[in-house]
Design a protein around this motif. Structure first.
Motif, mmCIF file in Angstrom:
data_model
loop_
_atom_site.group_PDB
_atom_site.id
_atom_site.type_symbol
_atom_site.label_atom_id
_atom_site.label_comp_id
_atom_site.label_asym_id
_atom_site.label_seq_id
_atom_site.Cartn_x
_atom_site.Cartn_y
_atom_site.Cartn_z
ATOM 1 N N LEU A 39 9.513 0.668 -5.366
ATOM 2 C CA LEU A 39 8.342 1.134 -4.614
ATOM 3 C C LEU A 39 8.384 2.652 -4.445
ATOM 4 N N THR A 40 9.550 3.173 -4.118
ATOM 5 C CA THR A 40 9.690 4.621 -3.942
ATOM 6 C C THR A 40 9.431 5.358 -5.251
ATOM 7 N N ALA A 41 9.981 4.843 -6.351
ATOM 8 C CA ALA A 41 9.793 5.486 -7.655
ATOM 9 C C ALA A 41 8.330 5.489 -8.061
ATOM 10 N N LEU A 42 7.632 4.386 -7.803
ATOM 11 C CA LEU A 42 6.224 4.307 -8.181
ATOM 12 C C LEU A 42 5.363 5.213 -7.314
ATOM 13 N N ASP B 1 11.493 3.410 -15.079
ATOM 14 C CA ASP B 1 11.490 2.966 -13.691
ATOM 15 C C ASP B 1 12.051 1.561 -13.524
ATOM 16 N N SER B 2 12.471 0.948 -14.609
ATOM 17 C CA SER B 2 13.130 -0.351 -14.546
ATOM 18 C C SER B 2 14.638 -0.112 -14.423
ATOM 19 N N ARG B 3 15.344 -0.988 -13.738
ATOM 20 C CA ARG B 3 16.753 -0.763 -13.448
ATOM 21 C C ARG B 3 17.560 -2.052 -13.585
ATOM 22 N N VAL B 4 18.810 -1.894 -14.070
ATOM 23 C CA VAL B 4 19.788 -2.973 -14.044
ATOM 24 C C VAL B 4 20.943 -2.517 -13.166
ATOM 25 N N ALA B 5 21.381 -3.402 -12.266
ATOM 26 C CA ALA B 5 22.513 -3.105 -11.382
ATOM 27 C C ALA B 5 23.780 -3.673 -12.002
ATOM 28 N N LEU B 6 24.835 -2.856 -12.026
ATOM 29 C CA LEU B 6 26.100 -3.235 -12.658
ATOM 30 C C LEU B 6 27.240 -3.068 -11.662
ATOM 31 N N ASP C 36 0.806 -1.221 0.000
ATOM 32 C CA ASP C 36 0.000 0.000 0.000
ATOM 33 C C ASP C 36 0.845 1.280 0.000
ATOM 34 N N LEU C 37 2.174 1.127 -0.005
ATOM 35 C CA LEU C 37 3.121 2.245 -0.103
ATOM 36 C C LEU C 37 3.079 3.191 1.092
ATOM 37 N N ALA C 38 2.380 2.788 2.165
ATOM 38 C CA ALA C 38 2.325 3.648 3.342
ATOM 39 C C ALA C 38 3.679 3.730 4.040
ATOM 40 N N LYS C 39 4.396 2.622 4.039
ATOM 41 C CA LYS C 39 5.712 2.587 4.678
ATOM 42 C C LYS C 39 6.658 1.771 3.818
ATOM 43 N N ILE C 40 7.628 2.441 3.231
ATOM 44 C CA ILE C 40 8.608 1.786 2.367
ATOM 45 C C ILE C 40 9.953 1.757 3.101
ATOM 46 N N PRO C 41 10.523 0.588 3.312
ATOM 47 C CA PRO C 41 11.799 0.520 4.030
ATOM 48 C C PRO C 41 12.936 1.127 3.197
ATOM 49 N N VAL C 42 13.940 1.636 3.876
ATOM 50 C CA VAL C 42 15.144 2.140 3.216
ATOM 51 C C VAL C 42 16.150 0.991 3.150
ATOM 52 N N VAL C 43 16.499 0.586 1.948
ATOM 53 C CA VAL C 43 17.465 -0.492 1.748
ATOM 54 C C VAL C 43 18.574 0.050 0.856
ATOM 55 N N ARG C 44 19.746 0.223 1.413
ATOM 56 C CA ARG C 44 20.838 0.830 0.667
ATOM 57 C C ARG C 44 21.400 -0.138 -0.365
#
Length: 284
Positions: free
Chosen positions: A243-246, A198-203, A136-144
């Motif tokens: 989630l944050t981007a959306l 909003d799609s991402r690839v990690a390199l 529900d996007l009410a609380k999005i955790p911060v994950v570095r």
């Protein structure tokens, strides 16, 4: 015992199909798009469909045969919660046997205990099942993001990196289809709501793919991490970032599906997703 009058479904039945699908989703949970016009047209009106109405003219049951992307015929059906347990589901299964492919395939986007029992009684075996999950996007955790990685959005010059991440993330799974690049890209863009931005690839520092996430509308479509980078929080970071981007883009809910045997289900729960039903496929 409720008596139903059965007749072929037509475009004029679409509003009644929407109402029936909404009542089923409210009762069972499941794929939220089940009550959309596009989904209902595809399932019940694209080839052949049948509907059962009571003496008041209300549509209380429906079945359809449709053609899936792999070219195979598949059956589906809906029964209003108020009339379940009266043999109507068995009637729909028999109709599917008569009008579908042999051996019969059944897709249920709002599967619950009653549907599971019905499929077992019909001699059908579950061959696929997913949890439908919602945030529900009410609380999005911060994950570095893990050290040593950077991310890039989907672009024409990064599509090969996305595809390499897809192959590296899922290639060790049994039955991996190893879809070629062009077909995989075609699949991404076959969804008109695909969100490349909003799609991402990690390199890693040498430009090698470590993981990826693809997004379409309010859905996390795919997320994967290559074996060397698993266990370092990369999957959680990609999910939290999406989630944050959306949320910033205006979404109020985000959805995903995960196989019932996939341990990522627990990760998604820790990130704040909750189960919102199941979908399943059955075959003789």
């Amino acid at each position: 015992m409720t008596r139903l009058d059965w007749a072929p479904l037509t475009d004029a039945d679409l509003p009644a199909l929407e109402h029936l699908a909404m009542r089923c989703l409210e009762h069972d949970g499941g794929l939220p798009e089940l009550d959309s016009k596009a989904t209902l047209r595809g399932f019940f009106l694209s080839r052949t469909g049948i509907g059962g109405r009571d003496e008041m003219g209300d549509l209380l049951a429906a079945a359809g045969v449709f053609l899936e992307r792999d070219g195979r015929l598949t059956c589906t059906g809906l029964v209003h919660p108020s009339v379940r347990g009266q043999g109507i589901g068995q009637d729909l299964v028999r109709w599917g046997h008569e009008h579908g492919a042999v051996p019969i395939r059944v897709l249920i986007e709002n599967v619950g205990p009653a549907a599971m029992d019905l499929m077992a009684q019909a001699g059908l075996t579950q061959v696929f099942s997913e949890h439908v999950m919602c945030h529900d996007l009410a609380k999005i955790p911060v994950v570095r993001r893990p050290a040593g990685l950077h991310v890039e959005p989907y672009r024409d010059d990064t599509k090969e990196l996305f595809h390499a991440a897809y192959r590296g993330s899922f290639g060790d799974r049994p039955g991996f289809p190893d879809t070629p690049l062009d077909q995989w890209v075609e699949w991404l863009f076959s969804d008109p709501d695909f969100r490349p931005q909003d799609s991402r690839v990690a390199l890693d520092d040498e430009g090698r793919p470590a993981g990826f996430v693809t997004v379409a509308d309010d859905w996390i479509e795919q997320v994967g991490v290559v074996p060397e980078w698993r266990g370092r929080g990369l999957g959680a970071h990609l999910m939290a970032r999406s989630l944050t981007a959306l949320r910033k883009a205006g979404s109020t809910k985000v959805w995903l599906c995960v196989n019932i045997d996939n341990s990522a289900h627990e990760l998604y729960q820790r990130l704040g997703f909750v189960d919102a039903g199941r979908r399943a496929r059955f075959s003789a």
